[in-house]
Design an enzyme around this catalytic site. Structure first.
Site, PDB file in Angstrom:
ATOM      1  N   TYR A  37     -18.231  -0.972 -15.114  1.00 54.10           N
ATOM      2  CA  TYR A  37     -17.293  -1.912 -15.718  1.00 54.10           C
ATOM      3  C   TYR A  37     -17.938  -2.637 -16.891  1.00 54.10           C
ATOM      4  O   TYR A  37     -17.354  -2.748 -17.969  1.00 54.10           O
ATOM      5  CB  TYR A  37     -16.823  -2.912 -14.661  1.00 54.10           C
ATOM      6  CG  TYR A  37     -15.664  -3.770 -15.099  1.00 54.10           C
ATOM      7  CD1 TYR A  37     -14.365  -3.274 -15.075  1.00 54.10           C
ATOM      8  CD2 TYR A  37     -15.855  -5.084 -15.533  1.00 54.10           C
ATOM      9  CE1 TYR A  37     -13.293  -4.055 -15.468  1.00 54.10           C
ATOM     10  CE2 TYR A  37     -14.790  -5.871 -15.924  1.00 54.10           C
ATOM     11  CZ  TYR A  37     -13.509  -5.356 -15.894  1.00 54.10           C
ATOM     12  OH  TYR A  37     -12.457  -6.132 -16.299  1.00 54.10           O
TER      13      TYR A  37
ATOM     14  N   ASP B 231      -0.894   8.540 -17.257  1.00 55.03           N
ATOM     15  CA  ASP B 231      -2.311   8.347 -16.986  1.00 55.03           C
ATOM     16  C   ASP B 231      -2.949   8.100 -18.344  1.00 55.03           C
ATOM     17  O   ASP B 231      -2.991   8.999 -19.195  1.00 55.03           O
ATOM     18  CB  ASP B 231      -2.898   9.594 -16.326  1.00 55.03           C
ATOM     19  CG  ASP B 231      -4.381   9.465 -16.012  1.00 55.03           C
ATOM     20  OD1 ASP B 231      -5.028   8.524 -16.538  1.00 55.03           O
ATOM     21  OD2 ASP B 231      -4.909  10.299 -15.264  1.00 55.03           O
TER      22      ASP B 231
ATOM     23  N   SER C 288       1.725  -3.729 -13.288  1.00 52.54           N
ATOM     24  CA  SER C 288       1.368  -4.987 -12.636  1.00 52.54           C
ATOM     25  C   SER C 288       0.416  -5.775 -13.513  1.00 52.54           C
ATOM     26  O   SER C 288       0.006  -5.310 -14.586  1.00 52.54           O
ATOM     27  CB  SER C 288       0.705  -4.721 -11.276  1.00 52.54           C
ATOM     28  OG  SER C 288      -0.511  -4.013 -11.439  1.00 52.54           O
TER      29      SER C 288
ATOM     30  N   ASP D  14       2.370   3.870 -16.747  1.00 56.62           N
ATOM     31  CA  ASP D  14       1.442   3.590 -15.653  1.00 56.62           C
ATOM     32  C   ASP D  14       1.489   4.776 -14.699  1.00 56.62           C
ATOM     33  O   ASP D  14       2.457   5.550 -14.697  1.00 56.62           O
ATOM     34  CB  ASP D  14       1.836   2.303 -14.906  1.00 56.62           C
ATOM     35  CG  ASP D  14       0.660   1.652 -14.197  1.00 56.62           C
ATOM     36  OD1 ASP D  14       0.083   2.298 -13.294  1.00 56.62           O
ATOM     37  OD2 ASP D  14       0.307   0.511 -14.543  1.00 56.62           O
TER      38      ASP D  14
ATOM     39  N   LYS E   4     -16.588  -1.940 -20.747  1.00 55.62           N
ATOM     40  CA  LYS E   4     -15.936  -3.053 -21.439  1.00 55.62           C
ATOM     41  C   LYS E   4     -16.709  -3.436 -22.701  1.00 55.62           C
ATOM     42  O   LYS E   4     -16.104  -3.809 -23.711  1.00 55.62           O
ATOM     43  CB  LYS E   4     -15.774  -4.250 -20.501  1.00 55.62           C
ATOM     44  CG  LYS E   4     -14.773  -4.011 -19.376  1.00 55.62           C
ATOM     45  CD  LYS E   4     -13.385  -3.640 -19.907  1.00 55.62           C
ATOM     46  CE  LYS E   4     -12.362  -3.494 -18.799  1.00 55.62           C
ATOM     47  NZ  LYS E   4     -11.003  -3.172 -19.308  1.00 55.62           N
TER      48      LYS E   4
ATOM     49  N   ASN F 156      -4.099  -1.304 -22.210  1.00 50.86           N
ATOM     50  CA  ASN F 156      -4.336  -2.277 -21.148  1.00 50.86           C
ATOM     51  C   ASN F 156      -4.869  -1.640 -19.875  1.00 50.86           C
ATOM     52  O   ASN F 156      -5.600  -2.293 -19.125  1.00 50.86           O
ATOM     53  CB  ASN F 156      -3.035  -3.022 -20.835  1.00 50.86           C
ATOM     54  CG  ASN F 156      -3.139  -3.822 -19.556  1.00 50.86           C
ATOM     55  OD1 ASN F 156      -3.816  -4.851 -19.493  1.00 50.86           O
ATOM     56  ND2 ASN F 156      -2.505  -3.327 -18.487  1.00 50.86           N
TER      57      ASN F 156
END
Length: 268
Positions: free
Chosen positions: A152, A62, A15, A36, A156, A89
């Site tokens: 997060y 995974d 997605s 995915d 990142k 991604n």
């Protein structure tokens, strides 16, 4: 990097940005391996790309599992040939606030160590071949920060740092790196945190959607594939992030005070 007839692997392809990237690479003539943990979403991505004439393979992956990444690479080599472009991604928002030990373990595995594991598996072959391209889908949070979600923000930042290191270390070996750093993107991930029962998670989402326009996954994908073709490093789907990052580096105290004001306004 020539996109046509290249072999591309995309994690998190069920997605959002991953699906759009897979479709855009396929539309450019690439043969694509999709991975995915969401097998139903993965099948939908494959069906859509196949209906448009794309050549794809799918398997449950995974991204945090070295064995799954090895299987993804083996599938590509068996059906298409050696991977030319790997797109790291897959990503998660993680726990809100400081998070728990378990939250940190999982987000570090998915948002950072998955990139390291994939590069470790691919770089030696790319060095031998004299070419290859690694795409790290990070976030503007990796250049700035993320209100409401420490895990997060930290992972990142680390993903951006790892992409920079790869580009510096292996650029002379013919290996390209592209790092993608959008703000708000209309994806299931953003929808989930906007609808979360946790106040910190909702503040995190509000900080993203209030900072700039929410772009489509397709816009991010088109800019990313163009950057891979051009050999460009940084993709900023929100150009204003550049000025924000410059302001942060130029006067960090002013930037931190400004972010605190912004956080107060969101919580208010």
């Amino acid at each position: 990097m020539q996109i046509g007839n290249s072999v591309v692997a995309v994690t998190g392809a069920a997605s959002g940005i991953g699906r759009a990237l897979a479709a855009t690479f396929a539309a450019g003539g690439a043969r694509v391996v999709l991975g995915d943990i969401d097998t139903a979403g993965l099948a939908a991505t494959a069906e859509s790309i196949g209906a448009a004439g794309g050549d794809v393979r799918t398997l449950r992956v995974d991204a945090a599992s070295a064995a799954d990444l090895e299987a993804m690479i083996a599938t590509a080599e068996r059906d298409f040939g050696p991977i030319d472009v790997f797109v790291a991604n897959a990503g998660i928002i993680g726990g809100p606030g400081l998070g728990t030990e378990a939250d940190w373990d999982r987000i570090l595995e998915v948002n950072l160590r998955a990139h390291i594991r994939a590069a470790t598996l691919l770089v030696p072959t790319w060095q031998q071949r004299g070419h290859g391209h690694f795409v790290a889908v990070a976030s503007a949070a990796g250049l700035l920060t993320q209100i409401g979600a420490a895990g997060y923000a930290v992972t990142k930042h680390a993903a951006v740092g790892f992409a920079e290191w790869l580009a510096v270390t292996y650029g002379d070996d013919g290996i390209g790196v592209t790092c993608v750093c959008p703000m708000g993107v209309d994806t299931p991930l953003l929808t989930a945190i906007r609808e979360s029962d946790d106040a910190d998670a909702r503040v995190a989402a509000d900080s993203v959607v209030s900072a700039g326009a929410v772009v489509t996954a397709q816009q991010v994908a088109e800019l990313t594939v163009a950057a891979v073709a051009d050999g460009s490093f940084l993709v900023l789907p929100h150009p204003e992030v550049r000025d924000m990052a410059i302001g942060k580096i130029t006067d960090p105290d002013r930037w931190i005070h400004g972010m605190r004001r912004y956080q107060r306004s969101l919580r208010g």
